[in-house]
Design a protein around this motif. Structure first.
Motif, short mmCIF file in Angstrom:
data_model
loop_
_atom_site.label_atom_id
_atom_site.label_comp_id
_atom_site.label_asym_id
_atom_site.label_seq_id
_atom_site.Cartn_x
_atom_site.Cartn_y
_atom_site.Cartn_z
N ALA A 178 -30.70 63.47 -28.90
CA ALA A 178 -30.83 62.85 -27.58
C ALA A 178 -31.23 63.85 -26.51
O ALA A 178 -31.76 63.46 -25.46
CB ALA A 178 -29.51 62.17 -27.20
N MET A 179 -30.98 65.12 -26.75
CA MET A 179 -31.35 66.12 -25.75
C MET A 179 -32.86 66.16 -25.51
O MET A 179 -33.31 66.51 -24.41
CB MET A 179 -30.85 67.50 -26.21
N TRP A 180 -33.66 65.79 -26.51
CA TRP A 180 -35.10 65.76 -26.32
C TRP A 180 -35.50 64.69 -25.30
O TRP A 180 -36.46 64.85 -24.56
CB TRP A 180 -35.81 65.49 -27.64
N ALA A 181 -34.77 63.58 -25.27
CA ALA A 181 -35.05 62.54 -24.28
C ALA A 181 -34.74 63.04 -22.87
O ALA A 181 -35.48 62.77 -21.91
CB ALA A 181 -34.23 61.29 -24.59
N VAL A 182 -33.65 63.77 -22.72
CA VAL A 182 -33.30 64.33 -21.41
C VAL A 182 -34.36 65.33 -20.96
O VAL A 182 -34.81 65.33 -19.81
CB VAL A 182 -31.91 64.99 -21.46
N MET A 183 -34.79 66.20 -21.86
CA MET A 183 -35.83 67.18 -21.53
C MET A 183 -37.15 66.49 -21.18
O MET A 183 -37.88 66.94 -20.29
CB MET A 183 -36.02 68.13 -22.71
N THR A 184 -37.45 65.38 -21.86
CA THR A 184 -38.68 64.65 -21.57
C THR A 184 -38.67 64.10 -20.15
O THR A 184 -39.67 64.18 -19.43
CB THR A 184 -38.87 63.51 -22.58
N VAL A 185 -37.54 63.53 -19.73
CA VAL A 185 -37.45 63.00 -18.36
C VAL A 185 -37.61 64.11 -17.34
O VAL A 185 -38.30 63.96 -16.32
CB VAL A 185 -36.10 62.27 -18.18
N VAL A 186 -36.99 65.25 -17.57
CA VAL A 186 -37.08 66.36 -16.63
C VAL A 186 -38.52 66.86 -16.50
O VAL A 186 -39.00 67.17 -15.40
CB VAL A 186 -36.14 67.51 -17.06
N VAL A 187 -39.23 66.94 -17.61
CA VAL A 187 -40.57 67.52 -17.61
C VAL A 187 -41.63 66.52 -17.15
O VAL A 187 -42.59 66.87 -16.45
CB VAL A 187 -40.91 68.06 -19.02
N VAL A 188 -41.46 65.25 -17.51
CA VAL A 188 -42.53 64.27 -17.34
C VAL A 188 -42.50 63.60 -15.96
O VAL A 188 -43.56 63.28 -15.40
CB VAL A 188 -42.43 63.20 -18.46
N PHE A 189 -41.34 63.37 -15.38
CA PHE A 189 -41.24 62.58 -14.16
C PHE A 189 -41.93 63.29 -13.00
O PHE A 189 -41.59 64.41 -12.65
CB PHE A 189 -39.77 62.34 -13.81
N GLU A 190 -42.92 62.61 -12.39
CA GLU A 190 -43.68 63.16 -11.27
C GLU A 190 -43.56 62.25 -10.06
O GLU A 190 -42.95 61.18 -10.11
CB GLU A 190 -45.15 63.31 -11.66
N ASN A 191 -44.17 62.70 -8.95
CA ASN A 191 -44.01 61.99 -7.68
C ASN A 191 -44.75 60.65 -7.68
O ASN A 191 -44.25 59.66 -7.15
CB ASN A 191 -44.51 62.88 -6.54
N THR A 192 -45.96 60.63 -8.24
CA THR A 192 -46.77 59.41 -8.23
C THR A 192 -46.72 58.73 -9.59
O THR A 192 -46.40 59.35 -10.61
CB THR A 192 -48.22 59.74 -7.87
#
Length: 502
Positions: free
Chosen positions: A102-116
């Motif tokens: 599940a840690m990969w999902a957390v890392m994905t949200v941190v890296v992928v989420f952008e302003n637009t």
């Protein structure tokens, strides 16, 4: 008996004297030394300096949030996404369902989420596609290598890692790949390397790749849904508004620049410097416009923007605006030049130059209104014709200057154009030094309408591709034209019938 006591940087001497009748204590306090005083002052200065910096930082952060509340909402959206995806790590059934990765999902949200929204979708799809391709290739190569024997297995795995990593790295230099798939290429290299290297020692390689892919899909899906459903910020809308603002700033800078040059000093208020230099926002926004246009292409249809909206056309409009901004920058440099034309010469050309300036600025503002309302009007042709007529008048006035500078004027050879310049002359000729600055500024001003027409053409092309609706004022005119054509056709038919009967 003597006691020594230290308290807060001060030394206290206590002397106990025993006498026959009783005892008494005498306290001798030493004055603080210069070293202790310097330390206290230094500590106070450091504390005050740190507190002042902290207050300034908090003040800037507050103003930043007040100016653009969407940034605050973006921070809240990231917190919501991380809180939801962390449930896969905290709750035991969900944790067991994803195989403990599940840690990969957390890392994905941190890296992928952008302003637009466009940037989030772009990075999410790049990450998902890069992970899928790399995982499939790594599993396939591992299967082939495992069937080749113990000796050839490390050679095949190592050789494939070298070739694919080198090829993927080289693809990042290709402009088309770097523009849209640069992040996906990096994820491809990372995933393929991890799976290939770990797969050489891990027996259940397929299960590991499946679990990693499932967690990445969970993280990217959550980011996309959160960015779209909770206070979305569309890159396409941001690009559209940025082009409109830059066009208005360009018109303001042009009007202020020409007005400042022909100012005769009678005005009590001067032109603000920020209005004169507003064109710099147009020159410095190229990278932002390109990134927004790239992210807007990933976004779904929203508002007035269709799925295949011509976002590249906005870059053409921005390029035409930058060409106009370079001319305004040259005009602005003429204002700060030490060598200036005389006020009498400026006064003669001020009216006609201000007319060119006003017509150019009004066209830019009208284009901004058309973009903002997604309308196209037929009045633009009339405005362009008026602007070109004003430019022609300026050219006619400039044709009279060579004769005035090089040859003296007489009453017999005086033409109509040189007669207009007669109030300027205190002698028979005009000094060349006074003419050059004015001619330079006027020549640059004549170039502005040409650049404005290029902006008009780019906006009209966007209006045709995006299918802008005609303005309400133009619909009655179109109906009248259609009625006229119908009546003309009827008249033509009647005439043909009469001719045939004859």
């Amino acid at each position: 008996m003597t006691n020594i006591k230290e308290d807060a940087g001060r030394v206290e001497w206590r002397i106990r004297v025993d006498e026959k009748d009783g005892s008494s204590d005498q306290v001798l306090e030493t004055e603080p030394g210069p070293a202790n005083g310097f330390c206290r002052v230094f500590k106070c200065l450091v504390a005050n300096k740190f507190s002042m910096r902290l207050l300034r930082f908090l003040k800037k952060a507050w103003h930043l949030g007040v100016d653009d509340p969407r940034k605050v909402f973006h921070c809240l959206k990231v917190g919501i996404a991380l809180s939801v995806v962390s449930l896969f790590y905290y709750m035991r059934p969900l944790y067991d369902g994803v195989g403990g990765t599940a840690m990969w999902a957390v890392m994905t949200v941190v890296v992928v989420f952008e302003n637009t929204v466009g940037a989030t979708i772009s990075k999410s799809l790049n990450r998902a596609i890069g992970t899928c391709l790399a995982g499939l290739l790594a599993v396939g190569i591992h299967y082939v290598a495992s069937k080749s024997g113990n000796k050839l297995e490390p050679v095949i795995v190592g050789g494939s890692l070298f070739l694919l990593a080198s090829a993927a790295t080289f693809s990042r230099f290709v402009p088309a790949v770097k523009k849209k798939f640069d992040y996906g290429t990096v994820i491809f290299i990372l995933t393929f390397s991890l799976v290939s290297v770990s797969g050489y020692r891990v027996e259940k390689l397929f299960d590991m790749a499946k679990q990693r892919l499932s967690t990445i899909i969970i993280g990217t899906s959550l980011c996309i849904l959160t960015s779209i459903l909770v206070s979305p910020i569309w890159a396409g809308q941001e690009l559209h508004c940025l082009i409109i603002k830059n066009m208005e700033k360009l018109a303001t800078s042009l009007e202020c620049c020409v007005a400042e040059y022909f100012d005769d000093g009678q005005k009590t208020t001067s032109v603000p410097v920020q209005n004169l230099q507003a064109y710099k926002c147009v020159l410095n926004s190229k990278a932002t416009e390109e990134s927004m246009a790239n992210f807007a292409a990933w976004e779904p249809a929203h508002g007035s923007f269709n799925f295949q909206h011509p976002w590249k056309q906005y870059l053409k409009i921005a390029a035409a605006m930058r060409d106009c901004a370079y001319c305004i920058e040259a005009l602005n440099s003429c204002i700060s030049n030490k060598k200036q034309a005389s006020k009498s010469m400026k006064k003669h050309l001020s009216d006609i130059c201000l007319k060119v300036n006003s017509s150019s600025g009004s066209i830019l503002r009208e284009l901004a209104i058309n973009l903002e309302t997604f309308k196209k009007t037929s009045k633009m042709d009339i405005s362009i014709e008026e602007m070109n007529n004003s430019v022609q008048e300026v050219k006619n006035y400039l044709k009279s200057l060579p004769g005035l500078v090089l040859t003296p004027t007489t009453s017999e050879t005086k033409s109509s154009e040189t007669a207009i310049m007669e109030p300027l002359l205190t002698t028979n000729t005009i000094p060349l030094v006074e003419v050059i600055p004015l001619v330079t500024f006027t020549s640059l001003l004549i170039e502005i309408p040409t650049r404005v027409e290029a902006i008009v053409d780019a906006v009209e092309e966007l209006a045709n591709k995006a299918k802008f609706k005609p303005a309400p004022d133009d619909k009655p005119k179109q109906n009248e034209q259609n009625n006229k054509t119908v009546s003309e056709q009827l008249n033509d038919e009647k005439t043909m019938k009469t001719l045939q009967s004859v």
